[in-house]
Design a protein around this motif. Sequence first.
Motif, PDB file in Angstrom:
ATOM      1  N   ALA A 240      -0.453 -26.495  23.252  1.00  0.00           N
ATOM      2  CA  ALA A 240       0.443 -25.562  23.928  1.00  0.00           C
ATOM      3  C   ALA A 240      -0.041 -24.133  23.700  1.00  0.00           C
ATOM      4  CB  ALA A 240       1.861 -25.727  23.391  1.00  0.00           C
ATOM      5  N   ALA A 241       0.065 -23.311  24.731  1.00  0.00           N
ATOM      6  CA  ALA A 241      -0.452 -21.948  24.634  1.00  0.00           C
ATOM      7  C   ALA A 241       0.470 -20.964  25.331  1.00  0.00           C
ATOM      8  CB  ALA A 241      -1.853 -21.872  25.231  1.00  0.00           C
ATOM      9  N   ALA A 242       0.594 -19.777  24.739  1.00  0.00           N
ATOM     10  CA  ALA A 242       1.331 -18.669  25.345  1.00  0.00           C
ATOM     11  C   ALA A 242       0.344 -17.540  25.598  1.00  0.00           C
ATOM     12  CB  ALA A 242       2.446 -18.195  24.419  1.00  0.00           C
ATOM     13  N   GLN A 243       0.234 -17.085  26.846  1.00  0.00           N
ATOM     14  CA  GLN A 243      -0.720 -16.029  27.171  1.00  0.00           C
ATOM     15  C   GLN A 243       0.005 -14.729  27.468  1.00  0.00           C
ATOM     16  OE1 GLN A 243      -4.361 -16.941  29.318  1.00  0.00           O
ATOM     17  NE2 GLN A 243      -3.983 -15.216  30.687  1.00  0.00           N
ATOM     18  N   LEU A 244      -0.419 -13.675  26.781  1.00  0.00           N
ATOM     19  CA  LEU A 244       0.139 -12.338  26.951  1.00  0.00           C
ATOM     20  C   LEU A 244      -0.966 -11.383  27.395  1.00  0.00           C
ATOM     21  CD1 LEU A 244       2.223 -12.209  23.635  1.00  0.00           C
ATOM     22  CD2 LEU A 244       2.994 -12.947  25.904  1.00  0.00           C
ATOM     23  N   THR A 245      -0.596 -10.121  27.578  1.00  0.00           N
ATOM     24  CA  THR A 245      -1.568  -9.088  27.935  1.00  0.00           C
ATOM     25  C   THR A 245      -1.510  -7.990  26.887  1.00  0.00           C
ATOM     26  OG1 THR A 245      -1.319  -9.556  30.294  1.00  0.00           O
ATOM     27  CG2 THR A 245      -2.323  -7.460  29.684  1.00  0.00           C
ATOM     28  N   GLY A 246      -2.649  -7.706  26.288  1.00  0.00           N
ATOM     29  CA  GLY A 246      -2.704  -6.685  25.251  1.00  0.00           C
ATOM     30  C   GLY A 246      -2.819  -5.292  25.822  1.00  0.00           C
ATOM     31  N   PRO A 247      -2.752  -4.256  24.962  1.00  0.00           N
ATOM     32  CA  PRO A 247      -2.873  -2.874  25.423  1.00  0.00           C
ATOM     33  C   PRO A 247      -4.175  -2.603  26.169  1.00  0.00           C
ATOM     34  CG  PRO A 247      -2.110  -2.949  23.154  1.00  0.00           C
ATOM     35  CD  PRO A 247      -2.493  -4.350  23.516  1.00  0.00           C
ATOM     36  N   SER A 248      -5.210  -3.385  25.881  1.00  0.00           N
ATOM     37  CA  SER A 248      -6.496  -3.209  26.557  1.00  0.00           C
ATOM     38  C   SER A 248      -6.448  -3.683  28.003  1.00  0.00           C
ATOM     39  CB  SER A 248      -7.585  -3.992  25.820  1.00  0.00           C
ATOM     40  OG  SER A 248      -7.378  -5.395  25.979  1.00  0.00           O
ATOM     41  N   THR A 313      -9.055  -5.423  19.330  1.00  0.00           N
ATOM     42  CA  THR A 313      -8.126  -4.337  18.996  1.00  0.00           C
ATOM     43  C   THR A 313      -6.706  -4.638  19.452  1.00  0.00           C
ATOM     44  OG1 THR A 313      -8.632  -3.150  21.055  1.00  0.00           O
ATOM     45  CG2 THR A 313      -9.973  -2.630  19.125  1.00  0.00           C
ATOM     46  N   ASP A 314      -6.529  -5.620  20.341  1.00  0.00           N
ATOM     47  CA  ASP A 314      -5.176  -5.998  20.749  1.00  0.00           C
ATOM     48  C   ASP A 314      -4.401  -6.642  19.601  1.00  0.00           C
ATOM     49  OD1 ASP A 314      -5.485  -5.030  23.299  1.00  0.00           O
ATOM     50  OD2 ASP A 314      -6.157  -6.937  24.130  1.00  0.00           O
ATOM     51  N   ARG A 315      -5.124  -7.143  18.582  1.00  0.00           N
ATOM     52  CA  ARG A 315      -4.455  -7.640  17.378  1.00  0.00           C
ATOM     53  C   ARG A 315      -4.180  -6.510  16.400  1.00  0.00           C
ATOM     54  NH1 ARG A 315      -8.201 -12.469  17.947  1.00  0.00           N
ATOM     55  NH2 ARG A 315      -9.751 -10.965  17.251  1.00  0.00           N
ATOM     56  N   GLY A 316      -4.820  -5.360  16.627  1.00  0.00           N
ATOM     57  CA  GLY A 316      -4.602  -4.214  15.749  1.00  0.00           C
ATOM     58  C   GLY A 316      -5.856  -3.533  15.280  1.00  0.00           C
ATOM     59  N   SER A 317      -6.999  -4.241  15.331  1.00  0.00           N
ATOM     60  CA  SER A 317      -8.248  -3.666  14.849  1.00  0.00           C
ATOM     61  C   SER A 317      -9.414  -4.478  15.377  1.00  0.00           C
ATOM     62  CB  SER A 317      -8.285  -3.676  13.309  1.00  0.00           C
ATOM     63  OG  SER A 317      -9.592  -3.449  12.828  1.00  0.00           O
ATOM     64  N   ASP A 318     -10.559  -3.829  15.584  1.00  0.00           N
ATOM     65  CA  ASP A 318     -11.739  -4.573  16.031  1.00  0.00           C
ATOM     66  C   ASP A 318     -12.323  -5.428  14.901  1.00  0.00           C
ATOM     67  OD1 ASP A 318     -12.859  -2.642  14.424  1.00  0.00           O
ATOM     68  OD2 ASP A 318     -14.132  -1.759  15.973  1.00  0.00           O
ATOM     69  N   ARG A 336     -10.383  -7.920   8.189  1.00  0.00           N
ATOM     70  CA  ARG A 336     -11.415  -7.661   7.176  1.00  0.00           C
ATOM     71  C   ARG A 336     -11.767  -6.175   7.182  1.00  0.00           C
ATOM     72  NH1 ARG A 336     -13.503  -9.956  11.629  1.00  0.00           N
ATOM     73  NH2 ARG A 336     -15.470  -9.222  12.523  1.00  0.00           N
ATOM     74  N   ARG A 337     -12.248  -5.720   6.017  1.00  0.00           N
ATOM     75  CA  ARG A 337     -12.730  -4.351   5.900  1.00  0.00           C
ATOM     76  C   ARG A 337     -13.917  -4.353   4.953  1.00  0.00           C
ATOM     77  NH1 ARG A 337      -7.828  -1.562   2.307  1.00  0.00           N
ATOM     78  NH2 ARG A 337      -8.121  -2.801   0.393  1.00  0.00           N
ATOM     79  N   PRO A 338     -14.829  -3.392   5.087  1.00  0.00           N
ATOM     80  CA  PRO A 338     -15.997  -3.376   4.194  1.00  0.00           C
ATOM     81  C   PRO A 338     -15.575  -3.224   2.732  1.00  0.00           C
ATOM     82  CG  PRO A 338     -16.322  -1.922   6.084  1.00  0.00           C
ATOM     83  CD  PRO A 338     -14.873  -2.332   6.106  1.00  0.00           C
ATOM     84  N   ALA A 339     -16.177  -4.055   1.873  1.00  0.00           N
ATOM     85  CA  ALA A 339     -15.975  -3.920   0.428  1.00  0.00           C
ATOM     86  C   ALA A 339     -17.179  -3.257  -0.211  1.00  0.00           C
ATOM     87  CB  ALA A 339     -15.740  -5.294  -0.197  1.00  0.00           C
ATOM     88  N   VAL A 344     -17.392  -7.987   2.555  1.00  0.00           N
ATOM     89  CA  VAL A 344     -16.130  -7.574   3.156  1.00  0.00           C
ATOM     90  C   VAL A 344     -14.971  -8.148   2.350  1.00  0.00           C
ATOM     91  CG1 VAL A 344     -17.013  -7.349   5.502  1.00  0.00           C
ATOM     92  CG2 VAL A 344     -16.139  -9.551   4.728  1.00  0.00           C
ATOM     93  N   GLU A 345     -13.825  -7.456   2.396  1.00  0.00           N
ATOM     94  CA  GLU A 345     -12.592  -7.970   1.822  1.00  0.00           C
ATOM     95  C   GLU A 345     -11.750  -8.564   2.945  1.00  0.00           C
ATOM     96  OE1 GLU A 345      -8.601  -6.543  -0.692  1.00  0.00           O
ATOM     97  OE2 GLU A 345     -10.070  -5.065   0.009  1.00  0.00           O
ATOM     98  N   VAL A 346     -11.110  -9.705   2.665  1.00  0.00           N
ATOM     99  CA  VAL A 346     -10.286 -10.369   3.658  1.00  0.00           C
ATOM    100  C   VAL A 346      -8.830  -9.969   3.452  1.00  0.00           C
ATOM    101  CG1 VAL A 346      -9.736 -12.567   4.741  1.00  0.00           C
ATOM    102  CG2 VAL A 346     -11.857 -12.324   3.454  1.00  0.00           C
ATOM    103  N   GLY A 347      -8.148  -9.724   4.550  1.00  0.00           N
ATOM    104  CA  GLY A 347      -6.740  -9.360   4.464  1.00  0.00           C
ATOM    105  C   GLY A 347      -6.004  -9.780   5.716  1.00  0.00           C
ATOM    106  N   ALA A 348      -4.940  -9.056   6.038  1.00  0.00           N
ATOM    107  CA  ALA A 348      -4.107  -9.394   7.187  1.00  0.00           C
ATOM    108  C   ALA A 348      -3.688  -8.130   7.912  1.00  0.00           C
ATOM    109  CB  ALA A 348      -2.874 -10.173   6.740  1.00  0.00           C
ATOM    110  N   ILE A 349      -3.518  -8.248   9.221  1.00  0.00           N
ATOM    111  CA  ILE A 349      -3.001  -7.160  10.031  1.00  0.00           C
ATOM    112  C   ILE A 349      -1.963  -7.755  10.968  1.00  0.00           C
ATOM    113  CG2 ILE A 349      -4.759  -7.374  11.854  1.00  0.00           C
ATOM    114  CD1 ILE A 349      -4.723  -4.235  11.935  1.00  0.00           C
ATOM    115  N   GLY A 350      -0.843  -7.068  11.144  1.00  0.00           N
ATOM    116  CA  GLY A 350       0.226  -7.650  11.941  1.00  0.00           C
ATOM    117  C   GLY A 350       1.003  -6.626  12.722  1.00  0.00           C
ATOM    118  N   LYS A 351       1.813  -7.140  13.650  1.00  0.00           N
ATOM    119  CA  LYS A 351       2.669  -6.284  14.469  1.00  0.00           C
ATOM    120  C   LYS A 351       4.026  -6.950  14.650  1.00  0.00           C
ATOM    121  CE  LYS A 351      -1.139  -4.236  17.144  1.00  0.00           C
ATOM    122  NZ  LYS A 351      -1.683  -3.971  18.503  1.00  0.00           N
ATOM    123  N   GLY A 352       5.023  -6.139  14.936  1.00  0.00           N
ATOM    124  CA  GLY A 352       6.371  -6.653  15.132  1.00  0.00           C
ATOM    125  C   GLY A 352       7.289  -6.246  14.000  1.00  0.00           C
ATOM    126  N   PRO A 353       8.599  -6.438  14.157  1.00  0.00           N
ATOM    127  CA  PRO A 353       9.574  -5.994  13.146  1.00  0.00           C
ATOM    128  C   PRO A 353       9.428  -6.689  11.807  1.00  0.00           C
ATOM    129  CG  PRO A 353      10.625  -7.309  14.873  1.00  0.00           C
ATOM    130  CD  PRO A 353       9.255  -6.996  15.351  1.00  0.00           C
TER     131      PRO A 353
END
Length: 416
Positions: A240-248, A313-318, A336-339, A344-353
């Motif tokens: 099952a899939a839900a398709q949205l449109t990002g800011p891009s 970048t629609d998830r928040g970062s390239d 991820r970000r350069p360590a 690189v260091e692994v982490g999380a990026i999110g959106k919403g309340p």
Amino acid sequence: MTETDAQAGIEADPSVNPEDLRERMIAELVESGVLSDPRIEAAFRGVPREVFAPAGTPAETSYATDDALRTRFADDGKALSSLSAPTMHAGNLAQAQIEDGQRVLEIGSGGPNAAMLAYLVGPTGQVVSVDIDEGVTARTRTGLAQLGLTDRVKVVTADAAEPLGRGVFDRIMVTVSPWSLPETWVEQLAPDGILVVPLQVAPGLQRIIGFRKKDGRLVSESTVPGGFVPLQGAGLFNPAAAQLTGPSGKPVTFRFPGNEIPEQFGVSDDVLASDPVEAWSGVIYKNRTIWLDVLTYLLVQPGACAMEAEDATDRGSDMSFYPALVHGTSFAALHRRPASETSVEVGAIGKGPDAARLTTRLADLIAHFGAHHRGTEPLFQWWPTGTEPGKVPPSVTVLPRAHGILTISWPVAGLG
């Protein structure tokens, strides 16, 4: 739906010597460490891959060590059949542990793998190669006839999810990717036999698992990364899939491990356009490392899904990528970000309340995996429908599927 051959009309270069290409391919496989068994090396040397390629395919394409040759396509451009990359063949044949005189079933025909199986089982063994696509089986038959192997390999056009009526096999090698394991496969596998299958563990994630049959269930002995075209026919699964449109302006798709989108899913285009929140785990990976271990761990967590974005970048970062946790109108994706210059260091990026909580949870899961399970090999088990209650251990991740249950458990790093 129509299907077409790949590479039609491409002229082969007559000055290229396929034998030289084959020897170069073998040398590369040996050097990489994926080809170490002399019997498998001899099988590679005995099978000219170009005889199974569509007409006009350049010989160099047939011998590209790490690239699959896609041979048939649907109208939407998705590959329906391919010749697996030599790297995949070498690894999967090693997993199967083929012995002289055995009966082997290949599910998903193509040609080169069936021919190599014929060399490995020897004149007293037998290979049955089955595919649902008549075009594929016809080309396989033609190639095997060219190599004089039709006495050892029987090619069948059928849906392999249905009973074949050809007895029991010592080994079953699946070269298409299923979501579940049909009962017929388990039933046709001999006791203590080996099934090698590129199983879809979660949407967007395959693990090629070498299962050993023990007391009616299947227990993993080996796993390797890889990607195969999906199983067609009765076993086809479209998550099952839900398709949205990002800011891009490009699509963002959430794929879930089930037939229906979860009722609580409420991420919207407006959420995708909101400001991101980050959280970090402290877990470091070297650049260009395959993160298959942590991806597997995260994608089978409650609320996990595959979040595909044409523009990251629609998830928040390239620097963000596809595994995600979703809850209500919020999501958290891997980040991820350069360590250092080489890590690189692994982490999380999110959106919403609820993004702050979800990103913290995802980062905590990554940190837990890094501290307790990193470097270990997960144990996969398949429990067919009808398994007695109480046999499935309580301390495993349970993934219900058609025809049975897939369970996963991770050893504690440093123990055992």
